[in-house]
Design a protein around this motif. Structure first.
Motif, PDB file in Angstrom:
ATOM      1  N   GLU A 175       0.453  -1.068  -0.308  1.00 55.74           N
ATOM      2  CA  GLU A 175       0.290  -0.018   0.334  1.00 55.74           C
ATOM      3  C   GLU A 175       0.754   0.897  -0.480  1.00 55.74           C
ATOM      4  O   GLU A 175       1.766   1.701   1.190  1.00 55.74           O
ATOM      5  CB  GLU A 175      -1.004  -0.171   0.947  1.00 55.74           C
ATOM      6  N   GLY A 176       0.663   2.278  -1.069  1.00 53.94           N
ATOM      7  CA  GLY A 176       1.775   3.789  -1.156  1.00 53.94           C
ATOM      8  C   GLY A 176       2.518   3.410  -1.850  1.00 53.94           C
ATOM      9  O   GLY A 176       3.397   4.827  -1.790  1.00 53.94           O
ATOM     10  N   VAL A 177       2.821   1.999  -2.273  1.00 54.69           N
ATOM     11  CA  VAL A 177       4.364   2.055  -2.606  1.00 54.69           C
ATOM     12  C   VAL A 177       3.989   2.001  -4.135  1.00 54.69           C
ATOM     13  O   VAL A 177       3.267   0.816  -4.877  1.00 54.69           O
ATOM     14  CB  VAL A 177       5.070   0.713  -1.885  1.00 54.69           C
ATOM     15  N   ALA A 178       5.060   2.806  -4.655  1.00 54.66           N
ATOM     16  CA  ALA A 178       5.043   3.346  -6.150  1.00 54.66           C
ATOM     17  C   ALA A 178       5.468   1.572  -7.075  1.00 54.66           C
ATOM     18  O   ALA A 178       6.323   1.335  -7.107  1.00 54.66           O
ATOM     19  CB  ALA A 178       5.315   3.903  -7.355  1.00 54.66           C
ATOM     20  N   MET A 179       4.394   1.210  -8.377  1.00 58.42           N
ATOM     21  CA  MET A 179       5.190   0.224  -8.593  1.00 58.42           C
ATOM     22  C   MET A 179       6.527   0.780  -9.841  1.00 58.42           C
ATOM     23  O   MET A 179       6.635   1.020  -9.869  1.00 58.42           O
ATOM     24  CB  MET A 179       3.992  -0.071  -9.572  1.00 58.42           C
ATOM     25  N   GLU A 180       6.507  -0.847 -10.262  1.00 57.06           N
ATOM     26  CA  GLU A 180       8.076  -0.259 -10.901  1.00 57.06           C
ATOM     27  C   GLU A 180       7.856  -0.774 -12.424  1.00 57.06           C
ATOM     28  O   GLU A 180       6.039  -1.226 -12.781  1.00 57.06           O
ATOM     29  CB  GLU A 180       9.271  -0.806 -10.943  1.00 57.06           C
ATOM     30  N   THR A 181       8.103   0.373 -13.318  1.00 57.61           N
ATOM     31  CA  THR A 181       7.094   0.191 -14.602  1.00 57.61           C
ATOM     32  C   THR A 181       8.473  -0.705 -15.436  1.00 57.61           C
ATOM     33  O   THR A 181       9.923  -0.842 -15.323  1.00 57.61           O
ATOM     34  CB  THR A 181       7.599   1.653 -15.199  1.00 57.61           C
ATOM     35  N   VAL A 182       8.180  -1.411 -16.021  1.00 59.43           N
ATOM     36  CA  VAL A 182       9.104  -2.024 -17.425  1.00 59.43           C
ATOM     37  C   VAL A 182       8.871  -2.163 -18.550  1.00 59.43           C
ATOM     38  O   VAL A 182       7.537  -1.425 -18.608  1.00 59.43           O
ATOM     39  CB  VAL A 182       8.696  -3.873 -16.537  1.00 59.43           C
ATOM     40  N   LYS A 183       9.788  -2.326 -19.844  1.00 63.48           N
ATOM     41  CA  LYS A 183       9.643  -1.910 -21.050  1.00 63.48           C
ATOM     42  C   LYS A 183       8.736  -2.686 -21.452  1.00 63.48           C
ATOM     43  O   LYS A 183       8.768  -4.527 -21.549  1.00 63.48           O
ATOM     44  CB  LYS A 183      11.001  -0.914 -20.864  1.00 63.48           C
TER      45      LYS A 183
END
Length: 333
Positions: free
Chosen positions: A65-73
């Motif tokens: 909760e409240g943690v930004a998700m890591e993006t993937v290319k």
């Protein structure tokens, strides 16, 4: 007086036969109707094609909760495929044509169309077996539950329309499933080629091209229990396996990778997304057939033997063009 003598050349017309063969082919194929036909190579030089391939972004992960998700290319790569020529030929004697028994010319046309269509269909199915998404059910036969679990591998927000290819030997179990909607209950005109029904918004199409494997391999991490390292040649040890043994059931595997061997008989059932999620996906087709030249039919008169050779060929190649839209479900026999 006009000449009313019927000649062999009147009965065997290459242009007419070519049109008939081309018309018959679409009615004799199962997998190909779900592929995009690409004709941009027609008339272009060269026989090797570099095609784009979209790779799977990986499974979803837990996010606090409240943690930004890591993006993937969104990964794209390319692979080269070489155009192939598929062909078949028949020979008909004048006696067979003029005897009036049956229709040898019509039968030749039908058989040639069936031969080419079957070859393209086989290649299209083999391309689907290049899938990178898998669902394994070695302990449960095909059913509503196994199909739902398999299509959930797509990780969709909405259950989009799909097609699943099943072996005829799996049909009885499906028809006995209370969730199976038989095609005879459809409204007129909504059924696709080969479709026998629908389950979990997935159209079911039967094909004898769906393979049964008694021994097969699945990818795994290096430290997994029972993991086998893939080697190119030589005599494998107890923790190794030859690449040539693996590629039949895992075509995209590489030397140095690790796999698990399974000895339970399973069918390899491809599931293909028919409609892209317009919110999250590009409209790239799962499977593409690249045509270099369409059907070509020629005849050759063997005058001394009083017979005619009829040959047909097509230049094409099939390829999996979006691996995120195909799940290979491995389901118990």
């Amino acid at each position: 007086m006009s000449n009313l003598t019927t000649k062999i050349a009147d009965l065997i017309n290459p242009e007419v036969m070519a049109d008939i063969v081309s018309a018959k082919i679409p009615t004799k194929i199962v997998v190909t109707p779900f592929a995009k036909i690409d004709t941009t190579l027609v008339g272009q030089p060269g026989n090797t094609i570099t095609i784009p391939v979209y790779s799977y972004i990986g499974d979803a992960v837990d996010v606090a909760e409240g943690v930004a998700m890591e993006t993937v290319k969104l990964g794209t790569s390319s692979k080269q495929v070489t155009v192939k020529k598929a062909g078949r030929a028949v020979e008909i004697t004048d006696e067979a044509i003029l005897s009036g028994y049956g229709d040898p010319v019509g039968q030749a046309t039908t058989q040639l169309a069936k031969a080419v269509a079957s070859k393209i269909d086989n290649d299209a199915m083999n391309s689907l077996y290049d899938a990178q998404l898998f669902f394994e059910s070695p302990s449960s036969a095909i059913s509503y539950n196994t199909i739902v679990d398999a299509i959930d591998v797509f990780n969709e927000e909405l259950n989009s329309e799909k097609v699943m290819f099943v072996n005829p030997a799996q049909v009885t179990a499906l028809r006995k499933d209370s969730n199976f909607i038989s095609a005879d209950k459809y409204q007129a005109g909504v059924m696709i080629t080969g479709e026998i029904g629908k389950i979990a918004n997935t159209r079911i199409v039967t094909s004898k091209k769906v393979q049964l494997f008694s021994a097969w391999y699945s990818p795994c991490e290096v430290g997994a229990s029972g993991a086998l390292e893939i080697i190119a040649s030589g005599t494998p040890t107890g923790s190794q396996v030859l690449l040539s043994d693996v590629v039949a059931s895992l075509p995209n595997t590489l030397v140095g990778g690790h796999v698990l061997k399974n000895n339970t008989s399973v069918y390899f059932n491809p599931i293909v997304k028919l409609v892209a999620d317009t919110e999250t996906e590009d409209d790239t087709p799962a499977l593409t057939i690249y045509l270099k030249r369409n059907i070509n039919l020629e005849t050759d008169r063997v005058s001394l033997a009083r017979k005619t050779d009829i040959s047909v060929d097509e230049h094409y190649v099939t390829a999996l063009s979006d691996s995120s839209k195909v799940v290979l479900a491995k389901i118990k026999k």
